[in-house]
Design a protein around this motif. Structure first.
Motif, mmCIF file in Angstrom:
data_model
loop_
_atom_site.group_PDB
_atom_site.id
_atom_site.type_symbol
_atom_site.label_atom_id
_atom_site.label_comp_id
_atom_site.label_asym_id
_atom_site.label_seq_id
_atom_site.Cartn_x
_atom_site.Cartn_y
_atom_site.Cartn_z
ATOM 1 N N GLY A 169 7.614 19.378 37.992
ATOM 2 C CA GLY A 169 8.496 20.407 37.338
ATOM 3 C C GLY A 169 8.148 20.858 35.964
ATOM 4 N N GLN A 170 7.557 20.110 35.255
ATOM 5 C CA GLN A 170 7.119 20.227 33.980
ATOM 6 C C GLN A 170 5.894 21.164 33.856
ATOM 7 N N ALA A 209 12.648 18.572 51.987
ATOM 8 C CA ALA A 209 13.014 19.667 51.208
ATOM 9 C C ALA A 209 14.046 19.374 50.336
ATOM 10 N N ASP A 210 15.223 18.484 50.792
ATOM 11 C CA ASP A 210 16.358 17.842 49.928
ATOM 12 C C ASP A 210 16.103 17.129 49.097
ATOM 13 N N VAL A 211 15.258 16.500 49.207
ATOM 14 C CA VAL A 211 14.776 15.190 48.154
ATOM 15 C C VAL A 211 14.109 16.050 47.092
ATOM 16 N N ARG A 212 13.321 17.161 47.291
ATOM 17 C CA ARG A 212 12.878 17.642 46.141
ATOM 18 C C ARG A 212 13.828 18.429 45.458
ATOM 19 N N HIS A 213 14.938 19.006 46.093
ATOM 20 C CA HIS A 213 15.876 19.782 45.296
ATOM 21 C C HIS A 213 16.585 18.604 44.520
ATOM 22 N N HIS A 214 16.912 17.477 45.086
ATOM 23 C CA HIS A 214 17.624 16.362 44.604
ATOM 24 C C HIS A 214 16.995 15.873 43.100
ATOM 25 N N VAL A 215 15.429 15.562 43.371
ATOM 26 C CA VAL A 215 14.818 15.178 42.184
ATOM 27 C C VAL A 215 14.878 16.270 41.124
ATOM 28 N N HIS A 216 14.664 17.455 41.456
ATOM 29 C CA HIS A 216 14.537 18.463 40.625
ATOM 30 C C HIS A 216 15.616 18.417 39.955
ATOM 31 N N LYS A 217 17.080 18.471 40.353
ATOM 32 C CA LYS A 217 18.279 18.474 39.530
ATOM 33 C C LYS A 217 18.389 17.212 38.625
ATOM 34 N N GLU A 218 17.774 16.157 38.874
ATOM 35 C CA GLU A 218 17.802 15.064 37.969
ATOM 36 C C GLU A 218 16.674 15.307 36.743
ATOM 37 N N GLU A 219 15.480 15.604 37.285
ATOM 38 C CA GLU A 219 14.607 15.524 36.167
ATOM 39 C C GLU A 219 14.581 16.869 35.240
ATOM 40 N N SER A 220 14.864 17.881 35.884
ATOM 41 C CA SER A 220 15.082 19.290 35.002
ATOM 42 C C SER A 220 16.577 19.880 34.474
#
Length: 241
Positions: free
Chosen positions: A40-41, A218-229
């Motif tokens: 995401g960076q 797809a949900d895992v990527r949304h999940h990680v995104h909410k934490e990382e970004s």
């Protein structure tokens, strides 16, 4: 919607920030197979170059998507309380994984047992799936038992000691490293599965397994995104202010 409203509409902005500011753009990134969670960076510009995409065309598509979305109905996680965001991640993403991963694990084991000899890629898919499954389950345990309770204590003024702040920062750093490993395993599983495209001779369970894997990934990527970004940057700002 004006470009002056937020720097998220610039090609030099991280793709994770685009999705943080405008959640609907996740659909575009998913379609173009641009990773906005663990990578995401990366700037939109670099992400396009790496995927052989024209920056101007992708930028235009994103601006169109934002304009069409209008006021997004999703909660504004950039401004909700940190406790609300932690609750959301637990109740939506963690709960989904706890319910769905055992089903997917059993289904994949059955499909590999039935078709692994004819489709050797299935064993590779399973290997990478087990890697990210076990990693993310371990991360969820640490978040629910330690990190999220610590964030809630800090935000609610129950404990603002330096020891708690140091603990929060160390946990975020450790989980960020684990997210990188999860992201790499997700990419390898997706590649081995040819982006979840079942072969022509696939049986119903084979296709069902790939469909479930695609949905959970797809949900895992949304999940990680909410934490990382969103969550982690906001927590770092809060504890350092």
């Amino acid at each position: 919607m004006s470009e002056l409203r937020t720097p998220a509409l610039q090609t030099a902005s991280p793709v994770g920030l685009w999705v943080a500011q405008y959640p609907r753009t996740a659909e575009v990134f998913d379609m173009l197979q641009i990773d906005y969670c663990c990578d995401g960076q990366k700037t939109l510009e670099n992400a396009c170059w790496e995927n052989g995409l024209e920056v101007v065309r992708v930028h235009s598509l994103l601006k169109y998507t934002v304009a069409q979305a209008g006021k997004d109905a999703q909660p504004d996680w950039m401004h909700a309380s940190l406790s609300q965001l932690c609750d959301h991640i637990e109740q939506k993403h963690h709960a989904l994984l706890k319910d769905s991963l055992p089903l997917l694990s059993d289904l994949m084991a059955e499909v590999v047992n039935l078709h692994g000899d004819d489709h050797e890629e299935l064993r590779e898919v399973q290997q990478h799936f087990i890697t990210w499954r076990d990693e993310i389950l371990a991360v969820m345990v640490e978040e629910e038992r330690s990190l999220f309770p610590a964030i809630r204590r800090f935000e609610n003024d129950l404990d603002r000691s330096q020891s708690l702040i140091d603990s929060i920062q160390k946990m975020i750093q450790r989980i960020t490293f684990k997210h990188a490993d999860i992201g790499e395993a997700l990419k390898k599983a997706r590649s081995a599965a040819k982006h979840f495209s079942a072969p022509q001779d696939a049986c119903g369970k084979f296709s069902q397994m790939y469909g479930l894997l695609r949905w959970i990934e797809a949900d895992v990527r949304h999940h990680v995104h909410k934490e990382e970004s969103i969550l982690f940057p906001r927590v770092k700002t809060a504890v350092n202010s």
